[in-house]
Enzyme design. Structure first.
Site, PDB file in Angstrom:
ATOM      1  N   TRP A   6      28.622  13.540  37.169  1.00 20.60           N
ATOM      2  CA  TRP A   6      29.916  14.073  36.584  1.00 20.60           C
ATOM      3  C   TRP A   6      30.968  13.006  37.040  1.00 20.60           C
ATOM      4  O   TRP A   6      31.687  12.627  36.161  1.00 20.60           O
ATOM      5  CB  TRP A   6      30.329  15.520  37.184  1.00 20.60           C
ATOM      6  CG  TRP A   6      29.658  16.441  36.287  1.00 20.60           C
ATOM      7  CD1 TRP A   6      28.530  17.135  35.981  1.00 20.60           C
ATOM      8  CD2 TRP A   6      30.371  16.748  34.828  1.00 20.60           C
ATOM      9  NE1 TRP A   6      28.163  17.597  35.186  1.00 20.60           N
ATOM     10  CE2 TRP A   6      29.216  17.501  34.084  1.00 20.60           C
ATOM     11  CE3 TRP A   6      31.432  16.447  34.100  1.00 20.60           C
ATOM     12  CZ2 TRP A   6      29.429  18.265  33.107  1.00 20.60           C
ATOM     13  CZ3 TRP A   6      31.755  17.092  33.125  1.00 20.60           C
ATOM     14  CH2 TRP A   6      30.822  17.776  32.389  1.00 20.60           C
TER      15      TRP A   6
ATOM     16  N   TRP B  78      44.775  16.342  34.264  1.00 25.31           N
ATOM     17  CA  TRP B  78      43.933  17.034  33.458  1.00 25.31           C
ATOM     18  C   TRP B  78      44.598  18.107  32.778  1.00 25.31           C
ATOM     19  O   TRP B  78      45.540  18.763  33.202  1.00 25.31           O
ATOM     20  CB  TRP B  78      42.936  17.693  34.673  1.00 25.31           C
ATOM     21  CG  TRP B  78      41.991  17.050  35.433  1.00 25.31           C
ATOM     22  CD1 TRP B  78      42.186  16.763  36.751  1.00 25.31           C
ATOM     23  CD2 TRP B  78      40.889  15.871  34.813  1.00 25.31           C
ATOM     24  NE1 TRP B  78      41.284  15.834  37.197  1.00 25.31           N
ATOM     25  CE2 TRP B  78      40.564  15.077  35.932  1.00 25.31           C
ATOM     26  CE3 TRP B  78      40.562  15.414  33.666  1.00 25.31           C
ATOM     27  CZ2 TRP B  78      39.788  13.845  36.008  1.00 25.31           C
ATOM     28  CZ3 TRP B  78      39.736  14.438  33.656  1.00 25.31           C
ATOM     29  CH2 TRP B  78      39.187  13.777  34.549  1.00 25.31           C
TER      30      TRP B  78
ATOM     31  N   GLU C  15      15.487   5.153  38.591  1.00 27.72           N
ATOM     32  CA  GLU C  15      15.951   6.430  38.477  1.00 27.72           C
ATOM     33  C   GLU C  15      15.765   7.337  39.810  1.00 27.72           C
ATOM     34  O   GLU C  15      16.746   7.890  40.442  1.00 27.72           O
ATOM     35  CB  GLU C  15      15.213   7.314  37.315  1.00 27.72           C
ATOM     36  CG  GLU C  15      15.654   6.815  36.006  1.00 27.72           C
ATOM     37  CD  GLU C  15      17.399   6.818  35.723  1.00 27.72           C
ATOM     38  OE1 GLU C  15      17.791   7.824  35.842  1.00 27.72           O
ATOM     39  OE2 GLU C  15      18.055   5.999  35.421  1.00 27.72           O
TER      40      GLU C  15
ATOM     41  N   TRP D 252      18.454   5.970  41.798  1.00 30.85           N
ATOM     42  CA  TRP D 252      19.758   6.745  41.867  1.00 30.85           C
ATOM     43  C   TRP D 252      19.830   7.927  42.513  1.00 30.85           C
ATOM     44  O   TRP D 252      20.953   8.265  43.030  1.00 30.85           O
ATOM     45  CB  TRP D 252      19.590   6.860  40.321  1.00 30.85           C
ATOM     46  CG  TRP D 252      20.709   6.036  39.451  1.00 30.85           C
ATOM     47  CD1 TRP D 252      19.954   5.254  38.602  1.00 30.85           C
ATOM     48  CD2 TRP D 252      22.081   5.489  39.580  1.00 30.85           C
ATOM     49  NE1 TRP D 252      20.692   4.300  38.146  1.00 30.85           N
ATOM     50  CE2 TRP D 252      22.215   4.394  38.642  1.00 30.85           C
ATOM     51  CE3 TRP D 252      23.096   6.114  40.312  1.00 30.85           C
ATOM     52  CZ2 TRP D 252      23.338   3.976  38.424  1.00 30.85           C
ATOM     53  CZ3 TRP D 252      24.379   5.378  39.978  1.00 30.85           C
ATOM     54  CH2 TRP D 252      24.471   4.329  38.996  1.00 30.85           C
TER      55      TRP D 252
ATOM     56  N   ASN E 183      18.967  13.540  29.991  1.00 34.75           N
ATOM     57  CA  ASN E 183      19.856  12.587  30.940  1.00 34.75           C
ATOM     58  C   ASN E 183      20.898  11.945  30.108  1.00 34.75           C
ATOM     59  O   ASN E 183      22.082  11.978  30.338  1.00 34.75           O
ATOM     60  CB  ASN E 183      18.933  11.856  31.798  1.00 34.75           C
ATOM     61  CG  ASN E 183      19.960  11.184  32.826  1.00 34.75           C
ATOM     62  OD1 ASN E 183      20.717  11.785  33.558  1.00 34.75           O
ATOM     63  ND2 ASN E 183      19.888   9.814  33.072  1.00 34.75           N
TER      64      ASN E 183
ATOM     65  N   TRP F 222      36.886  17.293  35.470  1.00 34.52           N
ATOM     66  CA  TRP F 222      35.304  17.165  35.765  1.00 34.52           C
ATOM     67  C   TRP F 222      34.667  18.100  36.530  1.00 34.52           C
ATOM     68  O   TRP F 222      33.495  18.566  36.123  1.00 34.52           O
ATOM     69  CB  TRP F 222      34.741  15.628  36.173  1.00 34.52           C
ATOM     70  CG  TRP F 222      35.309  15.222  37.615  1.00 34.52           C
ATOM     71  CD1 TRP F 222      36.745  15.016  37.855  1.00 34.52           C
ATOM     72  CD2 TRP F 222      34.934  16.000  39.138  1.00 34.52           C
ATOM     73  NE1 TRP F 222      36.831  15.065  39.171  1.00 34.52           N
ATOM     74  CE2 TRP F 222      35.971  15.448  39.966  1.00 34.52           C
ATOM     75  CE3 TRP F 222      33.795  16.540  39.280  1.00 34.52           C
ATOM     76  CZ2 TRP F 222      35.561  15.459  41.353  1.00 34.52           C
ATOM     77  CZ3 TRP F 222      33.710  16.564  40.726  1.00 34.52           C
ATOM     78  CH2 TRP F 222      34.621  16.231  41.833  1.00 34.52           C
TER      79      TRP F 222
END
Length: 481
Positions: free
Chosen positions: A386, A310, A278, A281, A345, A363
């Site tokens: 996102w 969208w 993590e 990341w 998360n 998004w």
């Protein structure tokens, strides 16, 4: 005189720029208040308040070292060069030391400051500090930035095996300077002061951050792999706000994790391996920010997804933002965010996928809403998450993988404890009904709780169709050729 310009590195332990400045001579510290810039970047009121509270504790720590902390205002970063230059000339500063920040605006700001100072004979030094690896040092064989996390992680692990980044020594106490520290403001215009209950969840200061890290590394980290996806359990480290503000460093986190696993990475505790992954990341998304600057400009990482149709659906977007979608796990997660400045998360992914796939809403709407409320808001991590969830980003989930919020809810909150905590109006439902109150029957479902705003299977089909009909990257390149 040396000047440390503090930004997202609000600590005196393991602070590369602070240590480097102090080694070179008498040191002053400065922090710039930039309300216009913070508003433009959608920084959350809870985050700005957290910075101010941490500055207060940091000012006290620096005073023990006789390092005064000055506060200056540069409403937008365009004014930073002039404000810092004036300060340097006022105090006879020879060199300014900063820890590097990433993102297009941050980079331009630092380049402008460096030019203004160097033109007057003042040195400007930037240091690697909020990352384990310098962006540009972890590249593919063809010399480009990685786009797939698993490959990036492998190289990082190889490097960490060869040499761990060392912790930086705390500066020695210096002789007193005849300069008073400034009072840290209690609030900044344009940013509401958060509730006492929110503040109490995020106490300020390095001691608090180190205590959280020590407790997590001693007790919870070994269960992390099994419990990190369960929002009703305290399965995560709750360190993200401290990392985002630089109250604790990734190096400190890495050393604590390895220490709890007898110095091992892959062997020993799977929880430790998962938690270090993590941290990587977080590293990966910062490298993406540098390697692919378009993501700093609100652009999709995958250019072909800019053509997604969208939907403009203001009522549905409002229901999502207020936690009134009729899907309990989504609504509970949003309420957690609004009340605590933080969201679990796993739920960030579920909530993001619901907005971008089931509602087919851009998004960027969700990214901005999160930044406006997250105490741990961080451009790289928030944008990366996102774009991953909406299948527009790096290493993104295949577009046809769409989380079903009811299934996710049943799997990760099986007893409905998390839902009932945040949605007390559903407290009377049993553990099967609580995930999908619309199935309870009766004409209006459950009193005081909205009906679902979207049909999951129809909206899934709509999203699949939108993605299937996108032009391919090759077609786009050909048309721009």
């Amino acid at each position: 005189m040396q000047l440390i310009w503090l930004r997202t590195d609000l600590r005196h332990d393991d602070n590369t720029a602070l240590s480097a400045a102090a080694k070179r001579g008498p040191t002053l510290a400065v922090y710039l208040i930039s309300p216009e810039q913070w508003l433009a970047h959608d920084d959350a009121p809870s985050k700005v308040d957290f910075w101010l509270r941490n500055l207060r504790t940091l000012s006290n720590s620096l005073q023990q070292l006789n390092i005064p902390l000055l506060i200056r205002t540069a409403p937008s970063w365009d004014q930073a060069p002039a404000v810092l230059l004036e300060l340097c000339q006022q105090h006879g500063v020879e060199a300014v030391h900063t820890n590097q920040e990433y993102g297009i605006h941050e980079t331009r700001r630092d380049q402008a400051v460096a030019r203004a100072l160097e033109a007057q004979g003042i040195e400007f030094h930037g240091y690697l500090d909020q990352l384990l690896f310098q962006p540009g040092s972890i590249l593919t064989q063809s010399g480009s930035y990685f786009q797939v996390f698993s490959q990036f992680r492998r190289i990082c692990y190889n490097r960490l095996h060869m040499a761990l980044p060392k912790l930086v020594a705390r500066p020695e106490k210096q002789s007193p300077l005849n300069i008073q520290s400034d009072v840290i403001p209690k609030s900044v215009s344009g940013f509401a002061v958060p509730s006492d209950s929110l503040r109490a969840l995020w106490p300020a200061g390095e001691d608090q951050a180190r205590q959280r890290l020590a407790q997590f590394a001693d007790e919870q980290i070994h269960y992390y792999q099994d419990e990190r996806d369960l929002p009703a359990k305290p399965g995560t480290s709750q360190l993200s706000a401290y990392l985002a503000a630089g109250v604790i460093s990734p190096r400190q986190c890495l050393h604590a994790a390895l220490q709890s696993n007898n110095g091992e990475f892959e062997s020993g505790s799977p929880g430790v391996f998962t938690w270090i992954t993590e941290l990587l990341w977080r590293e990966f998304y910062k490298h993406i920010l540098v390697g692919y600057p378009r993501v700093s400009r609100h652009r999709a990482f995958r250019p072909e997804t800019e053509y997604l149709p969208w939907r403009h659906a203001p009522d549905e977007l409002a229901a999502w933002k207020q936690g009134r979608t009729g899907f309990p796990i989504i609504d509970a997660a949003i309420r957690q965010l609004l009340e605590t400045g933080w969201m679990h998360n796993r739920l960030r992914m579920v909530v993001a996928m619901f907005l971008t796939k089931n509602l087919l809403i851009d998004w960027r709407e969700g990214e901005r809403f999160f930044m406006q409320h997250l105490i741990d808001g961080d451009l790289a991590a928030n944008n990366g998450g996102w774009q991953w969830s909406s299948s527009t980003g790096t290493d993104s989930v295949p577009y046809f993988r769409i989380f079903n919020p009811i299934t996710q809810s049943e799997r990760f909150d099986p007893e409905g404890k998390f839902i009932k905590h945040w949605l007390p109006e559903l407290a009377e439902l049993n553990k099967k009904q609580v995930h999908n109150p619309a199935s309870v029957g009766g004409l209006f479902g459950v009193a005081n709780y909205p009906a679902p705003i979207v049909n999951l299977s129809q909206s899934r089909d709509r999203a699949l169709s939108a993605f299937k009909n996108l032009p391919s990257r090759q077609m786009l390149e050909a048309s721009h050729g």
